[in-house]
Enzyme design. Structure first.
Site, short mmCIF file in Angstrom:
data_model
loop_
_atom_site.label_atom_id
_atom_site.label_comp_id
_atom_site.label_asym_id
_atom_site.label_seq_id
_atom_site.Cartn_x
_atom_site.Cartn_y
_atom_site.Cartn_z
N PRO A 607 -61.99 -4.99 14.83
CA PRO A 607 -61.70 -5.02 16.27
C PRO A 607 -60.97 -3.75 16.71
O PRO A 607 -60.20 -3.15 15.95
CB PRO A 607 -60.80 -6.25 16.42
N HIS A 608 -61.22 -3.34 17.95
CA HIS A 608 -60.58 -2.16 18.51
C HIS A 608 -60.76 -2.19 20.02
O HIS A 608 -61.58 -2.95 20.54
CB HIS A 608 -61.19 -0.87 17.94
N ALA A 609 -59.99 -1.38 20.71
CA ALA A 609 -60.16 -1.19 22.15
C ALA A 609 -60.01 0.30 22.43
O ALA A 609 -60.00 1.11 21.51
CB ALA A 609 -59.13 -2.02 22.92
#
Length: 692
Positions: A607-609
């Site tokens: 996950p990342h943003a």
């Protein structure tokens, strides 16, 4: 006899030096079970023909011996061994190009027909493409009235289209794929008809300008223009401010281009802004180096910078060109179109860049550093693709003038043993790749050293020497890194890096503010200034084990929801002030909106943003879950045991660590052992192994 799919699996294995089972899954769009079954079938067939079998080697992938490679083609005369199968990545590019030229409504059903996959598979492709495009500030949106559409900056969309067309053109049946995409929009046989018209127009422009464009780039641009003309049939856009447009309109290239467009069958859709846009691309085409093309204004910024590039290269490579005139001429001819490409953000495809970086590693990094003044002039970084071509130019110069070169040489002196010395060597190589660490010595070994050529010393203890000496800690701090960079700049260029001293800044703060904790403020200011010095040189890219340290790794027995799993996985990054709470919220929101796109490999989620969602410094954390957490109730393949949270501050700093993580995740045996680990100390050796 092998069936068609098994034969294709074998062909893919033989056409690669190494390939993993996961890569075969992606290329063939098959499950792991199907690939393993095909490999078993291939090995049975090989044994029946008295040949060695294909083996899966940890860290390398599937390996076929020379015996297999030499004999197998003789045994498969009836199989179409060279038929091309679009990979997962190829299909994403095909979908994007179809959307780039769309005029009518496009739905999932249209894309299903285009890439010949099931509806659910196409939806997964669309979700992944949407995520990929967001990283480039392009949106893939859907509504019932218009279907799928691309939204974003027109220059960014066009630049990506050119890049994807260039990529597909490198494939064995790239022209066929592009023809299918084009004809799906325009009608049967339209591609060939319009392609011939475009080729004729481009050849006439060459003749009128009295230049000869490089064939490969000319073909890429011709095809791009052909697809672009379909896109602009439906709408006209103002692309440039008047001052830019007026500058380009005064050039001969614009006038020639406008003249030929006026006689082109689609002239009514190609307005002035588009001719300016085409002119920019033509200016960015490399030409075969004809003597009469060497015309320049000696006072131009680019012409002056070519001198500086050559001078910087000579300093870095410890050489002097005896005859600089042909070097300058040839380099200027190459850099002139590159200058326009960089100025107008026109991408270039270099299919040989990885090979160039491997075979000419030393030369590549010296050339990259030498281009700093050009980057400063254009206020942008230069891609590895551009640097690769310039590297080949410098290689030719050196060969033609019979010059051998080397990087600046450094020796490391450390009394603390092999492990500490090796760690210091690796840190140095990552910090300043244009320096070659030629020896690692103890102080006593250095005293006995004689007749050895090197430029400076990096030492953890004071020593007597006439050479340039930099004293650092065994584990480099931010202050050490800034110090090394400043000393190296002085050694090579005889110049000091302009920096603000901590005490000087503290003095100014005292004049205008009350300081409640001077010691703490001094430490924070010092870290900011030294960290900025390292960042300013744009060299420092941490490796995997510098980000994924023991305190960033957690183990949990069971977690009920994927939302909670992401929150827990990100806790170390929050505790150490790498990210803000809102970054976690952004990651969860992305998955809710786009789907479980972050499950990039079996049992693994990343996950990342975006950096602006709350990243304070580059970081990575890992949560290992004994009993898998589901990211999709409808898909068992989305059950996850390992969650790697990525916090990126920009598009580059984290890439080294991420590429090493990718290599680790391709090692299926290592992934399984990490999942089985009962402590963080059992996980760390795998992280360290892939951080080299």
């Amino acid at each position: 006899m092998l069936n068609q799919r098994a034969a294709k699996v074998l062909q893919l294995i033989l056409s690669s030096q190494r390939i993993t089972i996961k890569q075969l899954e992606d290329k063939l769009n098959c499950t792991r079970r199907q690939v393993n079954y095909d490999i078993e079938r291939i090995n049975d067939w090989l044994e029946s023909n008295n040949l060695e079998t294909i083996v899966n080697i940890r860290g390398q992938g599937l390996v076929a011996s020379n015996q297999i490679r030499n004999k197998v083609y003789e045994l498969l005369p009836k199989v179409n061994f060279f038929s091309y199968i679009p990979s997962h990545n190829d299909r994403l590019k095909i979908i994007f190009i179809q959307l780039f030229i769309k005029k009518e409504y496009i739905s999932v059903n249209h894309l299903t027909d285009l890439i010949k996959m099931s509806r659910n598979t196409v939806l997964n492709y669309v979700h992944q493409l949407k995520n990929n495009l967001e990283e480039k500030d392009i949106k893939l949106i859907y509504n019932r009235q218009e279907g799928y559409n691309l939204e974003g900056g027109e220059f960014e969309i066009r630049a990506l289209a050119l890049k994807e067309i260039s990529y597909l053109l490198q494939l064995s049946n790239g022209m066929q794929l592009l023809e299918e995409i084009y004809d799906a929009e325009k009608g049967e046989n339209e591609f060939q008809t319009n392609y011939q018209s475009m080729i004729q127009m481009m050849n006439e422009i060459e003749r009128e300008l009295e230049v000869t464009f490089v064939d490969e780039q000319l073909n890429e641009l011709t095809l791009f223009f052909q697809f672009l003309f379909v896109r602009i049939e439906t709408e006209k856009q103002k692309l440039f401010p008047d001052d830019v447009k007026n500058t380009i309109k005064n050039l001969d290239t614009f006038k020639v281009c406008k003249n030929f467009i006026s006689h082109f069958p689609l002239r009514q859709i190609i307005h002035e802004d588009e001719i300016v846009y085409m002119t920019m691309h033509l200016l960015g085409l490399n030409t075969n180096h004809l003597e009469q093309l060497f015309t320049t204004d000696d006072s131009s910024d680019l012409y002056q910078i070519v001198d500086q590039i050559i001078l910087d290269f000579e300093k870095l490579a410890c050489i002097t060109f005896p005859d600089k005139k042909p070097v300058k001429k040839s380099l200027f001819l190459h850099l002139k179109p590159a200058y326009y490409r960089l100025m107008f953000k026109i991408p270039i495809t270099n299919p040989h860049v990885e090979k160039i970086k491997q075979e000419y590693f030393d030369l590549f990094i010296l050339v990259k550093k030498s281009l700093y003044e050009l980057e400063k002039l254009l206020n942008c970084s230069i891609s590895d693709e551009e640097i690769g071509y310039i590297t080949l130019h410098f290689g030719a110069f050196l060969k033609n003038q019979g010059i051998s070169f080397r990087r600046r040489r450094c020796i490391i002196i450390c009394p603390n043993g092999v492990s500490t010395s090796y760690m210091l060597k690796k840190q140095m190589e990552h910090l300043i790749p244009e320096v070659e660490v030629v020896k690692v010595l103890s102080p006593r070994e250095y005293e006995r050293l004689s007749d050895f050529e090197f430029d400076f010393i990096l030492s953890t203890v004071p020593i007597k020497t006439k050479k340039s000496l930099i004293i650092v800690s065994p584990i480099l701090t931010a202050l050490d890194k800034a110090k090394i960079i400043k000393e190296f700049e002085f050694l090579v260029y005889n110049k000091q890096t302009q920096t603000i001293e901590t005490n000087e800044l503290m003095s100014k703060i005292r004049q205008f503010a009350t300081i409640h904790d001077e010691s703490a403020l001094y430490q924070v200011v010092n870290e900011l200034l030294t960290g900025a010095a390292v960042k300013d040189v744009r060299r420092y890219k941490p490796v995997l084990n510098q980000l994924l340290t023991e305190e960033m790794i957690q183990i949990s027995n069971r977690i009920d929801s994927w939302q909670q799993a992401i929150q827990i996985a990100a806790e170390p990054l929050i505790q150490h002030d790498y990210i803000e709470e809102r970054y976690v919220e952004a990651m969860i929101t992305n998955i809710k909106n786009i789907g479980p796109y972050i499950v990039l490999a079996p049992k693994v989620a990343i996950p990342h943003a975006r950096p602006e969602d709350g990243v304070r410094q580059v970081g990575m954390s890992l949560l290992k879950i004994d009993y898998a957490t589901s990211f999709s109730e409808e898909d068992e393949d989305k059950d996850v045991n390992l969650i790697f949270v990525i916090a990126a501050v920009d598009n580059e700093t984290h890439l080294k660590a991420l590429s090493q993580l990718t290599e680790l995740l391709e090692d299926e045996e290592a992934v399984e052992q990490i999942i089985e680990a009962s402590s963080t100390k059992e996980i760390l050796p795998f992280i360290n192994e892939y951080s080299k």
